[in-house]
Design a protein around this motif. Structure first.
Motif, short mmCIF file in Angstrom:
data_model
loop_
_atom_site.label_atom_id
_atom_site.label_comp_id
_atom_site.label_asym_id
_atom_site.label_seq_id
_atom_site.Cartn_x
_atom_site.Cartn_y
_atom_site.Cartn_z
N LEU A 106 0.87 -1.16 0.00
CA LEU A 106 0.00 -0.16 -0.04
C LEU A 106 0.91 1.32 0.00
O LEU A 106 0.29 2.26 -0.66
CB LEU A 106 -0.86 0.04 1.35
N VAL A 107 1.87 1.06 0.65
CA VAL A 107 3.03 2.34 0.80
C VAL A 107 3.36 2.51 -0.71
O VAL A 107 3.47 3.71 -1.25
CB VAL A 107 3.94 2.33 1.57
N VAL A 108 3.80 1.46 -1.34
CA VAL A 108 4.47 1.62 -2.72
C VAL A 108 3.14 1.85 -3.60
O VAL A 108 3.50 2.77 -4.64
CB VAL A 108 4.94 0.28 -3.13
N ALA A 109 2.01 1.58 -3.58
CA ALA A 109 0.91 2.14 -4.47
C ALA A 109 0.79 3.55 -4.06
O ALA A 109 0.46 4.45 -5.24
CB ALA A 109 -0.37 1.19 -4.12
N ALA A 110 0.82 4.27 -3.21
CA ALA A 110 0.70 5.29 -2.55
C ALA A 110 1.75 6.19 -3.38
O ALA A 110 1.58 7.26 -4.10
CB ALA A 110 0.70 5.89 -1.17
N ALA A 111 3.03 5.77 -3.37
CA ALA A 111 3.99 6.52 -4.03
C ALA A 111 3.98 6.51 -5.54
O ALA A 111 4.06 7.57 -6.20
CB ALA A 111 5.39 5.97 -3.58
N LEU A 112 3.45 5.24 -6.00
CA LEU A 112 3.32 5.16 -7.52
C LEU A 112 2.02 6.20 -7.88
O LEU A 112 2.32 6.50 -8.99
CB LEU A 112 3.22 4.07 -8.08
N THR A 113 1.35 6.37 -7.13
CA THR A 113 -0.05 7.12 -7.53
C THR A 113 0.45 8.66 -7.62
O THR A 113 0.21 9.42 -8.54
CB THR A 113 -1.02 6.82 -6.51
N LEU A 114 1.35 9.10 -6.59
CA LEU A 114 2.00 10.37 -6.49
C LEU A 114 2.68 10.70 -7.75
O LEU A 114 2.57 11.51 -8.36
CB LEU A 114 2.50 10.65 -5.43
N VAL A 115 3.44 9.80 -8.01
CA VAL A 115 4.45 9.94 -9.14
C VAL A 115 4.06 9.83 -10.68
O VAL A 115 3.80 10.76 -11.38
CB VAL A 115 5.75 9.07 -8.97
N CYS A 116 3.20 8.84 -10.67
CA CYS A 116 2.71 8.28 -12.15
C CYS A 116 1.37 8.95 -12.29
O CYS A 116 1.49 9.48 -13.37
CB CYS A 116 2.84 6.73 -12.24
N VAL A 117 0.70 8.83 -11.48
CA VAL A 117 -0.67 9.45 -11.75
C VAL A 117 -0.62 11.09 -11.80
O VAL A 117 -1.26 11.74 -12.70
CB VAL A 117 -1.82 8.95 -10.77
N GLY A 118 0.14 11.52 -10.73
CA GLY A 118 0.30 12.99 -10.84
C GLY A 118 1.01 13.33 -12.03
O GLY A 118 0.85 14.38 -12.77
N GLY A 119 2.04 12.73 -12.43
CA GLY A 119 2.74 13.14 -13.57
C GLY A 119 1.75 13.13 -14.93
O GLY A 119 1.88 13.63 -15.96
N PHE A 120 0.99 12.02 -14.93
CA PHE A 120 0.04 11.66 -16.01
C PHE A 120 -1.19 12.97 -16.09
O PHE A 120 -1.39 13.66 -17.15
CB PHE A 120 -0.80 10.41 -15.99
N ALA A 121 -1.46 13.37 -14.99
CA ALA A 121 -2.46 14.43 -14.52
C ALA A 121 -2.00 15.70 -15.52
O ALA A 121 -2.62 16.42 -15.99
CB ALA A 121 -2.81 14.86 -13.30
N LEU A 122 -0.68 16.01 -15.24
CA LEU A 122 0.01 17.04 -15.65
C LEU A 122 0.61 17.15 -17.21
O LEU A 122 1.16 17.86 -17.60
CB LEU A 122 1.30 17.36 -14.88
N HIS A 123 0.55 15.90 -17.71
CA HIS A 123 1.05 15.65 -19.16
C HIS A 123 0.25 16.42 -20.08
O HIS A 123 -0.92 16.83 -19.90
CB HIS A 123 0.78 14.22 -19.40
N PRO A 124 0.80 17.21 -21.05
CA PRO A 124 0.32 17.94 -22.06
C PRO A 124 -0.79 17.67 -22.75
O PRO A 124 -1.70 18.38 -23.14
CB PRO A 124 1.48 18.35 -23.02
N THR A 125 -1.15 16.17 -22.80
CA THR A 125 -2.26 15.89 -23.50
C THR A 125 -3.55 15.98 -22.79
O THR A 125 -4.62 15.87 -23.45
CB THR A 125 -2.06 14.48 -23.77
#
Length: 412
Positions: free
Chosen positions: A187-206
């Motif tokens: 769950l801790v790894v899932a939280a970290a992946l969410t912040l980094v990857c999903v956050g990055g996807f949200a900010l992606h120019p597309t």
């Protein structure tokens, strides 16, 4: 309707040039936390509390939260844009995952754990659905009309393969992290992946491209979203989710009976072999092999293999059945998402894709809990009938969809 035209190399560079080099790494890795959550919650709670009942109930509430809030996240993305919705859900979801981990180790009452689990499910970022909606909009807005059909067909196949793989290997990741580190690690790894990857996807120019595409035409009504042609797809996804949940739980019991419970995740990975290969191969099917027919045919392939589960007594035989099961399951998943892409009302693509993605998680959560209770009460052989029932439903929903598709064609 999306055709099954043969793929040329002409379409990929055109799409990739609009996505950039970071799009797919973020979109792929950002899916993994979503697939780890249900099993991660189950593993954590049962390890710390020792109660399968509490663990099953807590993990089931994750699915309930997703069922309640998931479609609303999709509607919010269609209305306000993906970026703000994804960033908000990313923050809440990550905090909720850490909170449940802490609360579990504090031995708080199960009601408190279930409340945290509901927030986890309700705030789960719908990245897979958003990615499909984003790609669909980019293809329709940016690519020439003569390459859209085959590009969309291949793109949806890649997306569905990614979903299939993470739902198969997400539990494997949970098992590895739990054994190698500690029960809190998934769950801790899932939280970290969410912040980094999903956050990055949200900010992606597309994200801004899909925003323009969705508002370039009138928006379809919610009545269209809740029509039978969409609900049958959600029902199909629900049956796939119930298969995932019941199969993993039954397989864990099967391996535990043989003194190798820790290896269940590795054996479960066999499901992804045939699934990944045939999910991609879908794009090679001719247009005459319609989406409605594909659903029925490949669901029947799964049914032919799944009926052998109660008779299996060896691990190699189980692996063989799982590989064949994947051959049917992967194309079915691709087909349902492709139908969702084709049938989504204008401006409601994120809503429809979120409903379909959420249905998988809901089914997985509920049947993980139910099958666990059945294993405790009646043993592995009885629990193996739940995956069979799930695939039977998959076939029946495919037949229902064929009838609806016939009506759509007649009306047009």
């Amino acid at each position: 309707m999306i055709s099954g035209e043969s793929v040329t190399t002409e379409s990929s560079p055109r799409l990739l040039s609009h996505l950039g080099s970071t799009y797919y790494p973020l979109a792929m890795m950002g899916r993994l936390p979503f697939a780890m959550t249900v099993v991660g919650v189950l593993t954590l709670v049962v390890t710390v509390t020792g109660s399968f009942t509490d663990a099953g109930a807590t993990s089931a509430v994750v699915g309930i939260g997703t069922a309640v809030a998931g479609p609303f996240l999709g509607m919010a993305a269609d209305r306000f844009g993906q970026r703000v919705v994804l960033l908000a859900s990313t923050l809440v979801h990550s905090l909720a995952l850490v909170a449940l981990t802490v609360l579990t180790y504090q031995h708080r009452p199960v009601g408190v754990l279930m409340a945290a689990a509901f927030v986890i499910g309700a705030s789960a970022p719908q990245l897979a659905a958003m990615s499909r909606a984003r790609l669909l909009s980019i293809i329709n807005l940016k690519l020439p009309s003569h390459v859209r059909s085959r590009t969309l067909n291949r793109t949806m196949s890649v997306e569905s393969m990614a979903d299939e793989l993470v739902f198969v290997f997400g539990p494997v990741a949970v098992g590895v992290l739990s054994v190698q580190i500690a029960p809190w690690a998934p769950l801790v790894v899932a939280a970290a992946l969410t912040l980094v990857c999903v956050g990055g996807f949200a900010l992606h120019p597309t994200a801004s491209v899909v925003r323009r595409a969705e508002h370039s035409a009138p928006t379809g009504s919610l009545r269209d979203v809740l029509s039978a042609k969409i609900l049958v797809l959600a029902a199909g996804m629900l049956s796939i989710g119930t298969f995932f949940g019941s199969m993993l739980t039954s397989l864990t019991s099967f391996m535990d009976d043989r003194g190798a419970g820790d290896s269940a995740g590795v054996v479960y990975g066999a499901l992804g072999i045939g699934s990944a290969i045939f999910a991609i191969a879908v794009v090679l099917f001719p247009a005459s092999f319609t989406l409605a027919a594909r659903w029925i045919v490949f669901a029947l392939v799964s049914l032919v293999s799944v009926v052998f589960l109660p008779t299996i007594h060896s691990v190699p035989a189980m692996v063989a059945v799982l590989v064949v099961l994947g051959i049917g399951l992967g194309p079915t998943l691709v087909t349902i998402f492709s139908l969702g892409s084709a049938r989504a009302p204008m401006g409601r693509s994120a809503t429809v894709m979120t409903i379909l993605s959420s249905a998988v998680v809901v089914g997985q959560s509920l049947l993980t809990a139910v099958t666990g209770r059945v294993v405790d009460a009646f043993g592995t052989s009885v629990s193996m009938w739940f995956p069979i029932g799930s695939v039977v439903l998959m076939v029946l929903f495919g037949l229902w969809n064929a009838r609806i598709e016939k009506g759509i064609r007649t009306a047009s």
